[in-house]
Design an enzyme around this catalytic site. Structure first.
Site, PDB file in Angstrom:
ATOM      1  N   LEU A  63       0.564  -1.344   0.271  1.00  0.00           N
ATOM      2  CA  LEU A  63      -0.305   0.070  -0.272  1.00  0.00           C
ATOM      3  C   LEU A  63       1.069   0.504  -0.091  1.00  0.00           C
ATOM      4  CD1 LEU A  63      -3.073  -0.789   2.588  1.00  0.00           C
ATOM      5  CD2 LEU A  63      -2.911  -1.053   0.033  1.00  0.00           C
ATOM      6  N   SER A  64       2.298   1.428  -0.500  1.00  0.00           N
ATOM      7  CA  SER A  64       2.918   1.814  -0.468  1.00  0.00           C
ATOM      8  C   SER A  64       3.196   2.835  -1.814  1.00  0.00           C
ATOM      9  CB  SER A  64       4.568   1.506   0.043  1.00  0.00           C
ATOM     10  OG  SER A  64       5.642   3.035  -0.159  1.00  0.00           O
ATOM     11  N   PRO A  65       2.597   3.869  -1.658  1.00  0.00           N
ATOM     12  CA  PRO A  65       3.036   4.972  -3.306  1.00  0.00           C
ATOM     13  C   PRO A  65       4.300   5.449  -3.424  1.00  0.00           C
ATOM     14  CG  PRO A  65       2.469   6.958  -1.615  1.00  0.00           C
ATOM     15  CD  PRO A  65       2.360   5.204  -0.698  1.00  0.00           C
ATOM     16  N   THR A 115       6.844   3.189  -3.543  1.00  0.00           N
ATOM     17  CA  THR A 115       7.100   1.450  -3.370  1.00  0.00           C
ATOM     18  C   THR A 115       6.653   1.623  -5.063  1.00  0.00           C
ATOM     19  OG1 THR A 115       7.175   0.725  -1.137  1.00  0.00           O
ATOM     20  CG2 THR A 115       6.951  -1.430  -2.999  1.00  0.00           C
TER      21      THR A 115
END
EC number: 5.99.1.4
Length: 203
Positions: free
Chosen positions: A11-13, A15
């Site tokens: 859920l990391s943008p 990443t």
């Protein structure tokens, strides 16, 4: 052969905005990638980092600007406020863990592509990666059996927790983080540094 421990959170943008550049770096240097999905929220709590909604409004505003800037610079679509964020990351986590574990059974499968598919689904395609159908499609598009993530979910969650313990022990505090030769590289904007490190190691 160099080994890169890749700590990712689905859920990391940031990443997501790394795209497949890590895989490109690894291919150039014949390096192996260990994909290690981890619980970024538990790491934030351990380090005293507030989750995004609890950060000062100036930091929240700057984060949105940065996401748009980085996406534009890399020619990538992004919705900085996706419809399905946050959501339960565990189905996506299980997919990555089992895809890596059973990749020998799926010679055409690409764990890097799967990880990116899941991130793209959230940040560019307005899909909910907690839904089984979304995860299955991401798996199939990366060359895996769509049902692979349903194998003994508790075992996958145990690995997820172990990866998080290892992240904390390795001084990981954000995502994405790449570790090679005990050197920590945090952030998609440090991939050039990682590339340079691997180049020096070949000299």
């Amino acid at each position: 052969m160099a080994v890169i421990d890749y700590y990712l959170f689905p859920l990391s943008p940031f990443t997501y905005l790394a795209g497949l550049r890590l895989e490109e770096v690894a291919a150039r240097h014949n390096a192996k990638i260990n994909y290690k999905p981890f619980d970024l929220m538990r790491v934030f709590a351990a380090h005293g980092t507030p989750p995004v909604p609890k950060r000062h409004e100036s930091r929240q505003a700057y984060r949105l600007q940065e996401l748009a800037r980085i996406a534009k610079m890399n020619g990538m679509p992004i919705n900085p406020r996706p419809a399905h964020w946050p959501t339960d990351p565990k189905p996506a986590v299980a997919a990555v863990i089992y895809a890596q574990e059973f990749s020998h059974e799926h010679p055409g499968g690409d764990v890097g592509k799967l990880s990116f598919n899941l991130l793209k689904a959230c940040w560019a395609e307005e899909k909910d990666i907690s839904h089984e159908s979304v995860v299955e499609k991401c798996l199939e598009d990366a060359g895996f059996d769509g049902g692979i993530a349903q194998r003994d979910l508790q075992s996958a969650f145990d690995i997820f927790e172990r990866n998080t313990d290892e992240a904390l022990a390795s001084n990981v505090f954000g995502a994405p983080t790449y570790i090679v030769d005990h050197e920590v590289y945090w952030g998609q904007d440090r991939l050039a540094y990682l590339d340079a490190h691997l180049t020096r190691g070949e000299a």
